[in-house]
Design an enzyme around this catalytic site. Structure first.
Site, PDB file in Angstrom:
ATOM      1  N   ASP A 272       0.585  -0.972   0.036  1.00 52.98           N
ATOM      2  CA  ASP A 272      -0.205   0.452  -0.183  1.00 52.98           C
ATOM      3  C   ASP A 272       0.813   1.042  -0.008  1.00 52.98           C
ATOM      4  O   ASP A 272       1.947   1.198   0.026  1.00 52.98           O
ATOM      5  CB  ASP A 272      -0.869   0.196   0.904  1.00 52.98           C
ATOM      6  CG  ASP A 272      -2.137   0.670   1.000  1.00 52.98           C
ATOM      7  OD1 ASP A 272      -2.239   1.490  -0.289  1.00 52.98           O
ATOM      8  OD2 ASP A 272      -2.732   0.611   1.632  1.00 52.98           O
TER       9      ASP A 272
HETATM   10  C1  BGC Z   1      -5.249   3.614   0.378  1.00 53.56           C
HETATM   11  C2  BGC Z   1      -4.819   1.910  -1.525  1.00 53.56           C
HETATM   12  C3  BGC Z   1      -5.292   2.514  -1.836  1.00 53.56           C
HETATM   13  C4  BGC Z   1      -3.373   3.143  -2.266  1.00 53.56           C
HETATM   14  C5  BGC Z   1      -3.318   4.039  -3.851  1.00 53.56           C
HETATM   15  C6  BGC Z   1      -3.696   4.090   0.022  1.00 53.56           C
HETATM   16  O1  BGC Z   1      -3.519   5.002   0.916  1.00 53.56           O
HETATM   17  O2  BGC Z   1      -4.933   2.736   1.287  1.00 53.56           O
HETATM   18  O3  BGC Z   1      -6.555   1.252  -0.890  1.00 53.56           O
HETATM   19  O4  BGC Z   1      -4.968   1.460  -3.192  1.00 53.56           O
HETATM   20  O5  BGC Z   1      -3.324   4.520  -1.308  1.00 53.56           O
HETATM   21  O6  BGC Z   1      -3.980   5.115  -4.057  1.00 53.56           O
END
Ligand code: BGC
Length: 745
Positions: A272
């Protein structure tokens, strides 16, 4: 010149089939790669330039040309990667396509309430068709985190609290995005997230600690991820939280032992957003150390944090990691690109003609409207206030009644606001020409300064004005008094749910309740139409408002879909996939809880209970009304004593006892009342959505095998244990018929 190398390699391997061809091709590409280029493939750059890191912002294209970025977005980036980097390796381009691309569907929690996997699959297909025409070939979806805590804003992104339904829905998303051939121009790779257990953040506070027994994870939290991988999802995203006190992103047990060795996952794993860097805050060491941990755990790509590209070269020199470990991660990323057909046709996902024809096309919008209506849960309908008369004088009142963007909910960055249909507009669209439909805002969303400050953009004024607030209220009352029926359109704006949007108080804000009370005092019938991203505390509303329709954040066609339900063109059939508590004190609250040693006995002091409220939820899992009524007969079974190879057939007659045709979701639950570990009071094991004409009866039959009785025991072995089983069939998790059967090994 660079492109030629890949073209030659592709033509050499084109005589070989499938997996072998891919392996040969990647062997040959990797044989030409420098260490830096390999680390580049493991580096995802968002290009938004909001981090003090090396490849963001202005310089991104230069880094792509040097082969230092493997994943990013945009046509120019792809041009630079393919035509100007040494080896011409294309980029993989990911975005959060969570509930639609430009055609935004209701939030995933809403859609899960339709209990309709074909619908979810089609929604995901449409999302892929739209997104893939504008350069996107990878979506950070599905989010399959089970959650039992409505304070957590990210419940909006998932399918609720149940592992059985959640697993079916997880598979449907993957099928929809990936289709039958990932290399086609209109299919995109799914990324299953957030692996794992992110939905169990303590106290519902985002990014918080998760602490859970292995038995619970295996039985209630892990199967949704596994279902998505079994369906062929090509990638996974690591969660921010700890799993057994080790951050998921650096957790070798999770990422390698479980995911790859036990489950056989062969796709790639991305972190993530900056999750490796965050392991430093978790207290696992400095950036160099945590990057090593992540690589060794089994992470293949670093999202935005640049810890891999920034530190792994040095760690290799120092002998702390091996080149084989880097090769393995790089190979998995290249495999994903190969499966997507990117080496062959790097620009197939940029197709202006397809984009023009398909994005927000009539068919997609019509489907979004259908999904919006199918996701509305009717919570209360005293004296059949609903459906509305199409000729009436209708007052639409409330801060959610005439807003566009807030219809979309969390994760709508790729959406377009122009086509959004507000609730007010939808009601006007569908009512008869003789109807009089008027709108007043009636109140602010909240006057709570703390909440407003938290949500305030830099430099934005706190726009709460007491005089304006009173004027909004009096205007609304005047309109209400001159109407036949009031639609009170209340709830939460988009930014109160989703990521980093936890609430400790999940009731409707005080100023909106003040408005609702005033509307009720007019004596006119009031329908509370809720737009929100999580289960709310509706105890007061349920006591005092005659009709309540939960519409969630219903997407681009919100107004039309909601109006279809309000006027009865669509008879509501959705059922809750998350329990609604009586108040926050009951959280976590979920239907498949375990038994306690002291179950509730009324009038006896020493039992498990609250002194001030009942244990039961306000609205249970599986609950939802229709404009018609259904009655259930008794359960009949083919047998009451079975051996392991025998199937139990449990049937029930369901009759439409009302005056309208409607759909009912018939739910099957099983309880294992005596086992080697304490087991839940009941667990969903199957369901059917049936359609019945007024007066019609259908027999609904379920076949149950020992597979549905299995659970992970204390040794984490998946098995069933002989003995009695209680089988429940009913209209929700609380109102069921029950029989007992016995299964012997
Ligand atoms: C979120 C994810 C997301 C990623 C990319 C993160 O902060 O937890 O769910 O896919 O950002 O945008």
């Amino acid at each position: 010149m660079r492109l030629n190398i890949l073209v030659i390699l592709l033509s050499v391997v084109s005589l070989v089939n499938g997996q072998d061809a891919m392996n040969q091709f990647i062997d040959q590409v990797m044989a030409k790669m420098t260490l830096e280029e390999k680390l580049g493939q493991m580096n995802l750059s968002s290009g938004v330039g909001n981090l003090p890191v090396i490849t963001e912002g202005e310089g991104k294209i230069e880094f792509i040309k040097k082969g230092l970025i493997g994943a990013s977005g945009g046509y120019n980036s792809q041009l630079a990667a393919v035509n100007e980097s040494r080896l011409g390796i294309p980029l993989i381009t990911g975005r959060d396509i969570i509930h639609g691309y430009k055609t935004t569907f209701p939030i995933p929690l809403a859609m899960s309430c339709a209990w309709d996997t074909l619908m979810i699959e089609k929604m995901a297909r449409i999302s892929a068709i739209e997104a893939s025409s504008e350069g996107i070939n990878w979506t950070y979806s599905p989010m399959v985190d089970i959650s039992r805590d409505p304070r957590w804003g990210r419940v909006a992104e998932g399918a609720g609290e149940d592992v059985y339904l959640g697993s079916k829905i997880a598979r449907a998303y993957v099928r929809g995005y990936q289709g039958d051939d990932l290399s086609k121009e209109n299919t995109i790779m799914a990324c299953v997230k957030h692996f794992a257990l992110y939905g169990a953040s303590e106290a519902g506070r985002d990014y918080n600690t998760v602490d859970m027994s292995k038995v619970s994870m295996h039985n209630y939290y892990l199967p949704t991820y596994k279902a998505a991988f079994d369906e062929g999802a090509g990638s996974a995203m690591s969660a921010f939280n700890v799993v057994d006190m080790v951050p998921a992103t650096g957790n070798q047990w999770l990422m390698t032992e479980l995911l790859r060795n036990q489950w056989g996952f062969n796709g790639f794993v991305v972190t993530d957003y900056t999750a490796i860097n965050e392991m430093v805050h978790h207290g696992l060491g400095n950036l160099e150390t945590v990057a090593i941990k992540a690589l060794k755990a089994g992470i293949d790509m670093d999202m935005v944090g640049e810890s891999f590209i920034g530190t792994l070269g040095k760690s290799l020199e120092e002998g702390k990691i091996t080149e084989a470990e880097i090769d393995q991660a790089c190979r998995r990323v290249l495999e994903a690109k190969y499966k997507l057909g990117l080496f062959d046709k790097p620009f197939q996902y940029h197709n202006k003609k397809r984009a023009k024809e398909l994005i927000l096309c009539k068919e997609h919008q019509e489907y979004a409207r259908k999904v919006a209506a199918a996701s509305c849960v009717l919570l209360k309908n005293e004296n059949n206030v609903l459906p509305l008369n199409k000729n009436a004088k209708i007052a639409v009142i409330g801060p959610m009644g005439n807003v566009k963007k807030d219809m979309l909910g969390a994760w709508s960055a790729t959406s377009d606001t122009t086509p959004i249909v507000t609730i007010y507009q939808g009601i006007k669209n569908i009512s008869d020409s003789k109807a009089i439909v008027k709108y007043k805002q009636g109140s602010y969303l909240t006057e709570n300064e703390y909440l407003l400050n938290r949500n305030r953009k830099k430099g934005e004024e706190l726009a709460i004005d007491k005089i304006k607030s009173d004027k909004m209220l009096s205007d609304a009352i005047e309109l209400a008094n001159n109407s036949d029926v009031i639609i009170a359109s209340l709830g939460e704006p988009s930014k109160w749910s989703g990521e980093a949007a936890s609430r400790s108080d999940i009731s409707i804000p005080a100023c909106q309740t003040r408005l609702l009370k005033a509307l009720l005092q007019t004596g006119k019938p009031v329908v509370l139409v809720l737009s929100n991203g999580r289960p709310l505390n509706l105890s007061w509303e349920n006591e005092n408002v005659p009709a309540i329709l939960e519409t969630w954040h219903a997407g681009v066609q919100a107004g039309n879909g909601i109006a279809d339900v309000l006027f009865g063109d669509v008879n509501p059939s959705a059922k809750l996939t998350m329990t609604f508590p009586r108040n926050v004190g009951q959280i976590p609250i979920y239907y498949n809880h375990n038994k306690t040693g002291r179950p509730l006995i009324e009038d006896y002091k020493f039992t498990s209970k609250y002194l001030d409220i009942p244990n039961s939820p306000l609205f249970p899992f599986g609950y939802g009304l229709s404009y018609t009524t259904f009655s259930y007969g008794e359960i009949t079974t083919n047998k009451v004593a079975l051996d392991k190879d025998e199937l139990l057939r449990a049937s029930v007659e369901v009759t439409n006892t009302g005056n309208l045709s409607g759909q009912e979701i018939v739910q099957l639950y099983i309880q294992d009342p005596e086992a080697s570990i304490s087991r839940p009071v009941k667990e969903l094991k199957d369901f059917r959505k049936i359609e019945l004409e007024p007066g019609q009866t259908k027999t609904v039959s379920f076949s149950i095998s020992i597979d549905q009785l299995k659970f992970y025991n204390s040794d984490l072995v998946l098995d069933w244990e002989e003995g009695d089983f209680n089988v429940f069939i009913g209209t929700n998790s609380e109102e069921c018929q029950e029989v007992q059967v016995e299964w012997i090994k």
